[in-house]
Design a protein around this motif. Structure first.
Motif, PDB file in Angstrom:
ATOM      1  N   GLY A 150       8.745  25.657  26.890  1.00 40.74           N
ATOM      2  CA  GLY A 150       9.565  25.686  28.223  1.00 40.74           C
ATOM      3  C   GLY A 150       8.736  24.916  29.096  1.00 40.74           C
ATOM      4  O   GLY A 150       9.327  24.397  30.079  1.00 40.74           O
ATOM      5  N   GLY A 151       7.378  25.279  29.503  1.00 33.79           N
ATOM      6  CA  GLY A 151       6.674  24.781  30.558  1.00 33.79           C
ATOM      7  C   GLY A 151       6.462  23.310  30.359  1.00 33.79           C
ATOM      8  O   GLY A 151       6.509  22.482  31.370  1.00 33.79           O
ATOM      9  N   LEU A 152       6.382  22.630  29.010  1.00 33.07           N
ATOM     10  CA  LEU A 152       6.446  21.106  28.885  1.00 33.07           C
ATOM     11  C   LEU A 152       7.803  20.663  29.299  1.00 33.07           C
ATOM     12  O   LEU A 152       7.862  19.510  29.872  1.00 33.07           O
ATOM     13  N   ALA A 153       8.839  21.343  28.938  1.00 34.98           N
ATOM     14  CA  ALA A 153      10.073  20.924  29.135  1.00 34.98           C
ATOM     15  C   ALA A 153      10.597  20.663  30.566  1.00 34.98           C
ATOM     16  O   ALA A 153      11.053  19.698  31.014  1.00 34.98           O
ATOM     17  N   VAL A 154      10.202  21.639  31.275  1.00 38.12           N
ATOM     18  CA  VAL A 154      10.186  21.491  32.945  1.00 38.12           C
ATOM     19  C   VAL A 154       9.541  20.473  33.695  1.00 38.12           C
ATOM     20  O   VAL A 154       9.917  20.015  34.743  1.00 38.12           O
ATOM     21  N   ASP A 155       8.702  19.744  32.870  1.00 40.44           N
ATOM     22  CA  ASP A 155       7.812  18.581  33.405  1.00 40.44           C
ATOM     23  C   ASP A 155       8.486  17.411  33.071  1.00 40.44           C
ATOM     24  O   ASP A 155       8.211  16.456  33.791  1.00 40.44           O
ATOM     25  N   VAL A 156       9.503  17.421  32.330  1.00 40.82           N
ATOM     26  CA  VAL A 156       9.970  16.370  31.656  1.00 40.82           C
ATOM     27  C   VAL A 156      11.608  16.015  31.897  1.00 40.82           C
ATOM     28  O   VAL A 156      11.866  15.093  32.362  1.00 40.82           O
ATOM     29  N   PHE A 157      12.220  17.329  31.903  1.00 36.23           N
ATOM     30  CA  PHE A 157      13.753  17.313  32.192  1.00 36.23           C
ATOM     31  C   PHE A 157      14.239  18.026  33.547  1.00 36.23           C
ATOM     32  O   PHE A 157      13.337  19.017  33.961  1.00 36.23           O
ATOM     33  N   PRO A 158      15.320  17.876  33.995  1.00 33.98           N
ATOM     34  CA  PRO A 158      15.535  18.683  34.963  1.00 33.98           C
ATOM     35  C   PRO A 158      15.723  20.027  34.776  1.00 33.98           C
ATOM     36  O   PRO A 158      15.932  20.553  33.784  1.00 33.98           O
ATOM     37  N   ILE A 159      15.152  20.867  35.798  1.00 34.99           N
ATOM     38  CA  ILE A 159      15.053  22.285  35.686  1.00 34.99           C
ATOM     39  C   ILE A 159      15.978  22.966  35.148  1.00 34.99           C
ATOM     40  O   ILE A 159      16.410  23.807  34.387  1.00 34.99           O
ATOM     41  N   ARG A 160      17.321  22.644  35.849  1.00 31.47           N
ATOM     42  CA  ARG A 160      18.372  23.342  35.801  1.00 31.47           C
ATOM     43  C   ARG A 160      18.864  23.099  34.137  1.00 31.47           C
ATOM     44  O   ARG A 160      19.492  24.072  33.334  1.00 31.47           O
ATOM     45  N   ASN A 161      18.929  22.034  33.574  1.00 30.51           N
ATOM     46  CA  ASN A 161      19.060  21.663  32.437  1.00 30.51           C
ATOM     47  C   ASN A 161      18.433  22.400  31.278  1.00 30.51           C
ATOM     48  O   ASN A 161      18.739  22.707  30.194  1.00 30.51           O
ATOM     49  N   VAL A 162      17.106  22.567  31.401  1.00 28.61           N
ATOM     50  CA  VAL A 162      16.122  23.174  30.629  1.00 28.61           C
ATOM     51  C   VAL A 162      16.662  24.874  30.643  1.00 28.61           C
ATOM     52  O   VAL A 162      16.906  25.495  29.475  1.00 28.61           O
ATOM     53  N   GLY A 163      16.981  25.424  31.813  1.00 31.22           N
ATOM     54  CA  GLY A 163      17.436  26.780  31.630  1.00 31.22           C
ATOM     55  C   GLY A 163      18.862  26.838  30.986  1.00 31.22           C
ATOM     56  O   GLY A 163      19.163  28.047  29.969  1.00 31.22           O
ATOM     57  N   ILE A 200      11.421  30.896  27.057  1.00 30.33           N
ATOM     58  CA  ILE A 200      12.024  29.976  28.232  1.00 30.33           C
ATOM     59  C   ILE A 200      12.471  30.698  29.455  1.00 30.33           C
ATOM     60  O   ILE A 200      11.866  30.346  30.425  1.00 30.33           O
ATOM     61  N   PHE A 201      12.765  31.761  29.245  1.00 34.07           N
ATOM     62  CA  PHE A 201      13.472  32.689  30.345  1.00 34.07           C
ATOM     63  C   PHE A 201      12.226  32.985  31.456  1.00 34.07           C
ATOM     64  O   PHE A 201      12.262  32.660  32.556  1.00 34.07           O
ATOM     65  N   ASN A 202      11.050  33.409  30.795  1.00 31.98           N
ATOM     66  CA  ASN A 202       9.884  33.685  31.556  1.00 31.98           C
ATOM     67  C   ASN A 202       9.253  32.777  32.426  1.00 31.98           C
ATOM     68  O   ASN A 202       8.903  32.614  33.639  1.00 31.98           O
TER      69      ASN A 202
END
Length: 386
Positions: free
Chosen positions: A344-357, A219-221
Motif C-alpha cells: 500500500g505504501g508503494l502504491a500511493v507513491d505511484v497511483f492516485p490516493i483515492r484509487n488505491v483506497g 492497506i487501510f492502515n
C-alpha cells in the motif's frame, strides 16, 4: 478480568512507545526509510514466534509465559531513553525488534488463555470486551501518545511503557488456568488437527476470513495517515481524529454484539463484504467528518466480526490445541498485514490516493462475495446430501 486489564495497560504503553520511538527515529535520522524499516521490523517476528508461543501455551502454564514475556521486555523498553544520536540507532532497532518478538510470542498465549479460563456461555461477551479493549488502546494510546511525547518528552513515555509491562505482569500473577492433559501428563495425548478437522469445524474458513481482513487492514492502515495529511490537509490532528473514530467504533461494537443471536460465521462473512464497500466509500469521502463516520462504522462491524471469529475458535477447537491454532492465525495475519502495508505504501507513491483506497476496499468486497458463495453452495450441498 486480569487478562483484559493487563492487555489495556500494556497495550496503551506499547502505543505510547510506538508513537514516541518513530518520532525519535525521524528526528535523529531525518530518514523516512529508517521509519519504514522500523515498522517492517515489528511484523516479521510474528512469522516464527507466534506459532512457538501458541505451542508453548498448550504445554506450559500460560500465566508464567505471559509474565516472563512482560518482564523480559522492560529493559528494552527503557533502552530507547539512551538514544542521543544516529550512532545509537542500533539500540532503537534492537529494542523495536525485541519488543516485537515479545508481542508476537505473547499474543497467541493471551488469546488461548481467554478460551481456557472463560465459561463457554461467556466467550462472546469476553471477546467483545477484547474489541472494547482495543478501542480503548487506540484512543488512549494512539491519540494521546503523540501529545504526551510532545508535552512531557519521549523519555517519560518510554518509562511509562516499561512500567506498563510490570503492571501487566503484576495483574496476572495470580491468574489460575486449569491445566490441560498436555501439561499434566508426562506422556501427553496426541490430539492432532487434521485437514478434515479444519474443514468440518469451519476453522479453515475462519482463518481465511481473518487473513483476508488482515490484508484489507494493511492497506487501510496506510491510508489513515495518507487521507488525513494528503487529502484533507489536517495533519496530526486529522490522524488522531481518525484513530479516535476507529477506537470509538471498536468500543461500540461490544454493546451491539448481543443483537446478533445466530449464525456468527455468516455475519463475519457479510461483514467482510460490507467493510469492503465502506472502505471503497471512504476513499471517495468529501470531508474529514464523512471519513470519520465511515471509519467508525468499519471498526464497529469489524470489531463484532473479530469477536465472533475468536469465539468460534475457542468453542470448536479443543483447549489443548487452541494455542497452536491462534499462533497459526496470528502468524499469518501479521505477515499478510506487513506485506500489504508495504504494498500500500508503494502504491500511493505511484497511483492516485483515492484509487488505491478504493481498490483495497473492492478486494475485500469481492473476496467476501466469493466466500459467501462458497458458504451458500456448501450449505445447499450438505442439505441435499442429508
Amino acid at each position: 478480568m486480569g487478562v483484559v486489564q493487563s492487555g489495556i495497560i500494556s497495550g496503551v504503553g506499547d502505543r505510547f512507545s510506538q508513537v514516541a520511538v518513530l518520532t525519535l527515529i525521524l528526528q535523529v535520522t531525518g530518514s523516512g526509510m529508517a521509519v519504514g524499516t522500523a515498522l517492517g521490523m515489528r511484523i516479521f517476528p510474528y512469522l516464527f514466534l507466534s506459532p512457538i508461543g501458541g505451542k508453548a501455551a498448550d504445554r506450559i502454564a500460560p500465566q508464567y509465559l505471559m509474565i516472563a514475556a512482560d518482564l523480559l521486555r522492560i529493559p528494552f523498553a527503557l533502552s530507547f531513553a539512551l538514544i542521543e544520536s544516529d550512532k545509537d540507532m542500533w539500540m532503537a532497532f534492537t529494542g523495536i525488534f525485541v519488543l516485537s518478538c515479545g508481542e508476537a510470542f505473547y499474543q497467541p498465549i493471551r488469546k488461548s488463555t481467554i478460551g481456557k479460563i472463560t465459561e463457554p456461555s461467556q466467550l462472546t461477551v469476553v471477546n467483545g470486551l477484547e474489541q472494547f479493549r482495543t478501542g480503548v488502546v487506540l484512543i488512549l494510546g494512539s491519540v494521546t501518545g503523540g501529545a504526551a511525547a510532545y508535552f512531557f518528552g519521549t523519555d517519560i513515555v518510554f518509562v511509562f511503557n516499561a512500567v506498563s509491562f510490570a503492571a501487566a505482569a503484576f495483574l496476572i500473577r495470580k491468574l489460575e488456568v486449569k491445566k490441560n492433559p498436555v501439561q499434566e501428563n508426562s506422556e501427553p495425548p496426541r490430539i492432532e488437527m487434521k485437514a478434515r478437522d479444519w474443514l468440518s469445524t469451519g476453522i479453515l474458513l475462519v482463518v481465511f476470513i481473518q487473513w483476508l481482513g488482515a490484508g484489507m487492514d494493511g492497506i487501510f492502515n496506510v491510508m489513515i495517515s495518507v487521507y488525513a495529511v494528503e487529502i484533507f490537509s489536517s495533519g496530526e490532528l486529522g490522524v488522531g481524529l481518525l484513530y479516535g473514530a476507529l477506537g470509538t467504533g471498536l468500543m461500540t461494537s461490544f454493546f451491539l454484539m448481543k443483537l446478533v443471536k445466530r449464525h456468527p460465521l455468516l455475519f463475519s462473512i457479510l461483514a467482510l463484504v460490507v467493510e469492503g464497500v465502506l472502505q471503497g466509500a471512504a476513499s471517495q469521502a468529501g470531508t474529514l467528518y464523512q471519513l470519520m463516520l465511515s471509519f467508525f462504522v468499519i471498526a464497529l462491524i469489524g470489531g463484532m466480526s473479530g469477536a465472533f471469529l475468536d469465539t468460534l475458535v475457542m468453542k470448536r477447537i479443543p483447549s489443548v490445541r487452541q494455542g497452536s491454532v491462534f499462533g497459526f492465525i496470528e502468524s499469518g495475519s501479521n505477515v499478510i498485514l506487513g506485506m500489504t502495508m508495504v504494498g500500500g505504501g508503494l502504491a500511493v507513491d505511484v497511483f492516485p490516493i483515492r484509487n488505491v483506497g478504493f481498490t483495497g476496499g473492492m478486494v475485500g468486497f469481492f473476496s467476501g462475495l466469493l466466500i459467501l458463495m462458497y458458504r451458500l453452495f456448501r450449505h445447499k450441498y450438505l442439505k441435499k446430501q442429508s
